[in-house]
Design a protein around this motif. Structure first.
Motif, PDB file in Angstrom:
ATOM      1  N   PRO A   1      32.587 -75.534 100.000  1.00  0.00           N
ATOM      2  CA  PRO A   1      31.444 -76.411  99.695  1.00  0.00           C
ATOM      3  C   PRO A   1      31.818 -77.881  99.894  1.00  0.00           C
ATOM      4  O   PRO A   1      32.887 -78.324  99.484  1.00  0.00           O
ATOM      5  CB  PRO A   1      31.138 -76.088  98.237  1.00  0.00           C
ATOM      6  CG  PRO A   1      31.598 -74.683  98.065  1.00  0.00           C
ATOM      7  CD  PRO A   1      32.837 -74.560  98.911  1.00  0.00           C
ATOM      8  N   GLY A   2      30.941 -78.609 100.573  1.00  0.00           N
ATOM      9  CA  GLY A   2      31.192 -80.009 100.866  1.00  0.00           C
ATOM     10  C   GLY A   2      31.821 -80.252 102.218  1.00  0.00           C
ATOM     11  O   GLY A   2      31.904 -81.395 102.676  1.00  0.00           O
ATOM     12  N   ASP A   3      32.274 -79.188 102.896  1.00  0.00           N
ATOM     13  CA  ASP A   3      32.904 -79.339 104.207  1.00  0.00           C
ATOM     14  C   ASP A   3      31.857 -79.493 105.301  1.00  0.00           C
ATOM     15  O   ASP A   3      30.670 -79.150 105.137  1.00  0.00           O
ATOM     16  CB  ASP A   3      33.775 -78.127 104.529  1.00  0.00           C
ATOM     17  CG  ASP A   3      35.077 -78.120 103.743  1.00  0.00           C
ATOM     18  OD1 ASP A   3      35.361 -79.122 103.057  1.00  0.00           O
ATOM     19  OD2 ASP A   3      35.803 -77.104 103.818  1.00  0.00           O
ATOM     20  N   LEU A   4      32.314 -79.983 106.443  1.00  0.00           N
ATOM     21  CA  LEU A   4      31.486 -80.110 107.630  1.00  0.00           C
ATOM     22  C   LEU A   4      32.084 -79.229 108.721  1.00  0.00           C
ATOM     23  O   LEU A   4      33.267 -79.359 109.056  1.00  0.00           O
ATOM     24  CB  LEU A   4      31.445 -81.567 108.100  1.00  0.00           C
ATOM     25  CG  LEU A   4      30.701 -81.847 109.408  1.00  0.00           C
ATOM     26  CD1 LEU A   4      29.221 -81.521 109.281  1.00  0.00           C
ATOM     27  CD2 LEU A   4      30.896 -83.308 109.814  1.00  0.00           C
ATOM     28  N   VAL A   5      31.279 -78.321 109.265  1.00  0.00           N
ATOM     29  CA  VAL A   5      31.695 -77.459 110.368  1.00  0.00           C
ATOM     30  C   VAL A   5      31.116 -78.029 111.658  1.00  0.00           C
ATOM     31  O   VAL A   5      29.896 -78.177 111.790  1.00  0.00           O
ATOM     32  CB  VAL A   5      31.219 -76.008 110.160  1.00  0.00           C
ATOM     33  CG1 VAL A   5      31.536 -75.164 111.395  1.00  0.00           C
ATOM     34  CG2 VAL A   5      31.864 -75.406 108.926  1.00  0.00           C
ATOM     35  N   LEU A   6      31.988 -78.372 112.591  1.00  0.00           N
ATOM     36  CA  LEU A   6      31.582 -78.923 113.883  1.00  0.00           C
ATOM     37  C   LEU A   6      31.735 -77.849 114.949  1.00  0.00           C
ATOM     38  O   LEU A   6      32.843 -77.370 115.203  1.00  0.00           O
ATOM     39  CB  LEU A   6      32.434 -80.139 114.232  1.00  0.00           C
ATOM     40  CG  LEU A   6      32.278 -81.344 113.296  1.00  0.00           C
ATOM     41  CD1 LEU A   6      33.350 -82.385 113.587  1.00  0.00           C
ATOM     42  CD2 LEU A   6      30.901 -81.955 113.442  1.00  0.00           C
ATOM     43  N   LEU A   7      30.627 -77.473 115.552  1.00  0.00           N
ATOM     44  CA  LEU A   7      30.604 -76.435 116.578  1.00  0.00           C
ATOM     45  C   LEU A   7      30.548 -77.133 117.932  1.00  0.00           C
ATOM     46  O   LEU A   7      29.480 -77.483 118.433  1.00  0.00           O
ATOM     47  CB  LEU A   7      29.399 -75.511 116.390  1.00  0.00           C
ATOM     48  CG  LEU A   7      29.194 -74.959 114.969  1.00  0.00           C
ATOM     49  CD1 LEU A   7      27.866 -74.214 114.871  1.00  0.00           C
ATOM     50  CD2 LEU A   7      30.357 -74.058 114.581  1.00  0.00           C
ATOM     51  N   PHE A   8      31.712 -77.367 118.548  1.00  0.00           N
ATOM     52  CA  PHE A   8      31.776 -78.112 119.798  1.00  0.00           C
ATOM     53  C   PHE A   8      31.522 -77.200 120.988  1.00  0.00           C
ATOM     54  O   PHE A   8      31.974 -76.063 121.032  1.00  0.00           O
ATOM     55  CB  PHE A   8      33.138 -78.779 119.963  1.00  0.00           C
ATOM     56  CG  PHE A   8      33.321 -80.005 119.103  1.00  0.00           C
ATOM     57  CD1 PHE A   8      32.431 -81.068 119.190  1.00  0.00           C
ATOM     58  CD2 PHE A   8      34.366 -80.093 118.211  1.00  0.00           C
ATOM     59  CE1 PHE A   8      32.592 -82.203 118.407  1.00  0.00           C
ATOM     60  CE2 PHE A   8      34.552 -81.221 117.433  1.00  0.00           C
ATOM     61  CZ  PHE A   8      33.652 -82.284 117.525  1.00  0.00           C
ATOM     62  N   LEU A   9      30.820 -77.782 121.986  1.00  0.00           N
ATOM     63  CA  LEU A   9      30.483 -77.098 123.227  1.00  0.00           C
ATOM     64  C   LEU A   9      29.787 -75.767 122.939  1.00  0.00           C
ATOM     65  O   LEU A   9      30.228 -74.689 123.328  1.00  0.00           O
ATOM     66  CB  LEU A   9      31.730 -76.880 124.095  1.00  0.00           C
ATOM     67  CG  LEU A   9      31.471 -76.430 125.533  1.00  0.00           C
ATOM     68  CD1 LEU A   9      30.541 -77.379 126.254  1.00  0.00           C
ATOM     69  CD2 LEU A   9      32.763 -76.293 126.306  1.00  0.00           C
ATOM     70  N   THR A  10      28.672 -75.883 122.216  1.00  0.00           N
ATOM     71  CA  THR A  10      27.894 -74.696 121.882  1.00  0.00           C
ATOM     72  C   THR A  10      27.188 -74.182 123.133  1.00  0.00           C
ATOM     73  O   THR A  10      26.390 -74.893 123.751  1.00  0.00           O
ATOM     74  CB  THR A  10      26.861 -75.018 120.787  1.00  0.00           C
ATOM     75  OG1 THR A  10      27.558 -75.539 119.654  1.00  0.00           O
ATOM     76  CG2 THR A  10      26.087 -73.788 120.396  1.00  0.00           C
ATOM     77  N   ILE A  11      27.491 -72.968 123.528  1.00  0.00           N
ATOM     78  CA  ILE A  11      26.895 -72.347 124.708  1.00  0.00           C
ATOM     79  C   ILE A  11      25.818 -71.337 124.304  1.00  0.00           C
ATOM     80  O   ILE A  11      24.704 -71.356 124.812  1.00  0.00           O
ATOM     81  CB  ILE A  11      27.973 -71.641 125.559  1.00  0.00           C
ATOM     82  CG1 ILE A  11      29.057 -72.644 125.988  1.00  0.00           C
ATOM     83  CG2 ILE A  11      27.342 -70.966 126.768  1.00  0.00           C
ATOM     84  CD1 ILE A  11      28.596 -73.701 126.930  1.00  0.00           C
TER      85      ILE A  11
END
Length: 587
Positions: A547-557
């Motif tokens: 909780p409180g984290d940020l998930v970065l989904l790079f180069l989403t295809i």
């Protein structure tokens, strides 16, 4: 030495301004300069000799040296490009064979008489005098035209008419007054192209147009997908400009199409170049930023003289090469007090920037505030500097077309950072106490911009990232990407293969290179994982996030599948970035 990429040039590109045949010759490091010079002279002699044997006039040759090799070619008639490519390849193979350097497994080149006979037969089959006559007449009448293997058209959009190339009318049968232009923007750059093109489509829709668009994602009409896929080459441009519903067009133009085939046309109204950064190096002899910038500025060189070239004043490469512009420049900048823009305005030029929180159109001493930047949703209240820049470039391009400021403001206000309006670019979800952001960032320049944004807008919590990368990036580029992500503040990295973009690498080779790079940079072994695919990477990221984290989904295809998985788990879309308990929870 070895060669590859024998190809037709069907429009303006880095090496020539018109139709032709080109081929890349690559050198080996230990080959002496005298040998290289001798091979090139032999190629040139063979090209000139075969032109003479075929009864063709002496050609205009072109050559571009890029250190480790050279692009070789010549201008050719548009109706005999396949034959021209055969001639070019025969000439080079003959030059290599004569120096004992041909070792491609295909055997020696054919004898000269046999080659001439083969080429003459190809010319007889391919040539199209009616096409040449109609193209010449169109140029005389000032009518725009487009040509490809099967079709020829006069006019753009609502003014277009298209015929099979073997069933063309005579010039006397054409109503030349019926085949005019539509407002047309060509745009390119390393990052921000697709968002900028989508913004421009929305602005032109607000101005009352039916807008055809091409981009990395699709061919569209008024933002609605007509054909999904990476449509940034000359074929996509011709498709949309032949659509009789189109009253304005926005053509995203990638460096691959420019370098491989050339532009579909010249004489567009506005050219926009968003920026130039290191990405896709090594293709078609593009090995440094200077060469990349010159390639992308092809769109700027071929704009209408009475049009506009929109350039990023904060990009040193574009500033240095601004003399490449074929029309007056409109600069856009995040630094309105910079010396370049100040001098440009003092000389009566135009620029677009942010001043006192307002997006401003400036012309000489005149200033017009269009709207507050905070009212442009994709800027996230002005915190996303990269999207502020995209909004400025789009506004400047619309201004260059003569779009009214009210329509510019309406289009910018209407465009939101959602999966519907800007799929795959800064899309946000909240799932429990975790925030997720999907973005197409895939090179150090783009990734650095994303981290600059999220570290201001969501300063708390850890960063968990998922990342894939195409196999045509070399190991050095992959390590540079990992270093940029590490500098941004990653805590946990899940790497994945891009199964459709292995580009000759083993399935998990790229994730393994990235994983090793992250470990060398200091991420613990348990904080570096390799997932089998994009959804598997998403699942592991959510398992690792707190909780409180940020998930970065790079180069989403696989955008649709990712969105569906997040929603199935109870996630919901948001349009503001902030830690749990902030206004992002309420959007």
């Amino acid at each position: 030495m070895h060669y590859d990429e024998s190809r037709r040039i069907t429009g303006p590109t880095l090496v020539t301004d018109g139709f032709g045949a080109a081929i890349e010759l690559h050198f080996e490091p230990d080959e002496p300069p005298e040998l290289r010079a001798s091979v090139l002279a032999a190629w040139q002699g063979a090209v000139l000799h075969l032109h003479h044997r075929l009864g063709w006039p002496a050609p205009t040759l072109f050559r571009r040296d890029f250190g480790r090799g050279v692009t070789l070619g010549f201008r050719a008639r548009p109706d005999v490009l396949y034959a021209a490519c055969e001639l070019n390849e025969w000439a080079l193979r003959t030059a290599l064979h004569g120096h004992g350097l041909l070792d491609d497994g295909a055997g020696p080149p054919s004898a000269e008489d046999e080659a001439v006979t083969t080429l003459a037969e190809a010319v007889a089959t391919e040539q199209n005098p009616a096409l040449l006559a109609l193209m010449a007449a169109a140029d005389t009448h000032g009518a725009p035209w487009l040509v490809c293997d099967d079709w020829f058209s006069l006019g753009y959009g609502v003014h277009a008419r298209t015929w099979p190339v073997r069933q063309l009318p005579s010039p006397d049968a054409v109503d030349w007054s019926a085949h005019g232009r539509v407002p047309l923007v060509m745009l390119t750059g390393t990052n921000g192209k697709t968002t900028s093109s989508r913004l421009l489509v929305r602005i032109l829709m607000a101005a009352g147009h039916r807008v055809g668009g091409t981009s990395t994602d699709a061919i569209t009409l008024d933002g609605q997908v007509l054909d999904a896929g990476d449509w940034t080459g000359p074929g996509a441009a011709r498709t949309i400009l032949r659509d009789p519903r189109v009253t304005a067009a926005v053509l995203e133009t990638a460096r691959g199409g420019i370098l491989r085939r050339g532009l579909a046309l010249s004489g567009h109204d506005v050219a926009l170049v968003t920026n130039v950064a290191a990405d896709h190096m090594g293709d078609w002899g593009i090995d440094d930023l200077d060469a990349m910038a010159r390639a992308k500025l092809t769109v700027a060189r071929h704009v209408r003289p009475d049009g506009a070239v929109v350039l990023n004043a904060d990009d040193a490469n574009l500033v240095r090469l601004a003399d490449q512009a074929g029309a007056p420049i409109i600069w856009f900048t995040l630094q309105p007090d910079g010396a370049l823009v100040t001098a440009h305005l003092a000389a009566g030029g135009r620029a677009v920037f942010v001043q006192d929180g307002q997006l401003v159109l400036a012309h000489g001493a005149e200033r017009l505030a269009v709207l507050p930047v905070a009212d442009v949703p994709i800027t996230f209240g002005g915190a996303a500097a990269f999207n502020v820049a995209n909004a400025l470039g789009a506004a400047a391009s619309a201004w260059g077309l003569g779009v009214a400021p009210d329509a510019i403001a309406a289009g910018l206000r209407a465009f939101r950072p959602t999966e519907q309006d800007n799929p795959g670019r800064s899309n946000l979800w909240r799932l429990g106490g975790v925030t997720l952001m999907a973005d197409f960032a895939h090179n150090p320049h783009g990734v650095r911009a994303v981290f600059d944004f999220v570290n201001r807008a969501h300063p708390t919590g850890r960063r968990v990232i998922t990342l894939g990368q195409a196999g045509d990036r070399d190991d050095e580029a992959l390590r540079a990407l990992a270093a940029t992500i590490h500098e941004g503040g990653v805590h946990h990295a899940i790497l994945r293969p891009l199964h459709k973009y292995l580009r000759g690498r083993a399935e998990f080779e790229v994730p393994e290179v990235l994983a090793a790079a992250f470990r060398r940079l200091g991420l613990p072994d348990e904080a570096v994982e390799i997932a089998p695919d994009e959804l598997g990477a998403l699942d592991r990221a959510l398992a690792a996030a707190r909780p409180g984290d940020l998930v970065l989904l790079f180069l989403t295809i696989e955008r649709e599948a990712v969105r569906a998985r997040i929603e199935a788990l109870g996630g919901h879309a948001i349009e503001a970035l902030g830690a749990p308990g902030t206004r992002a929870d309420a959007t």
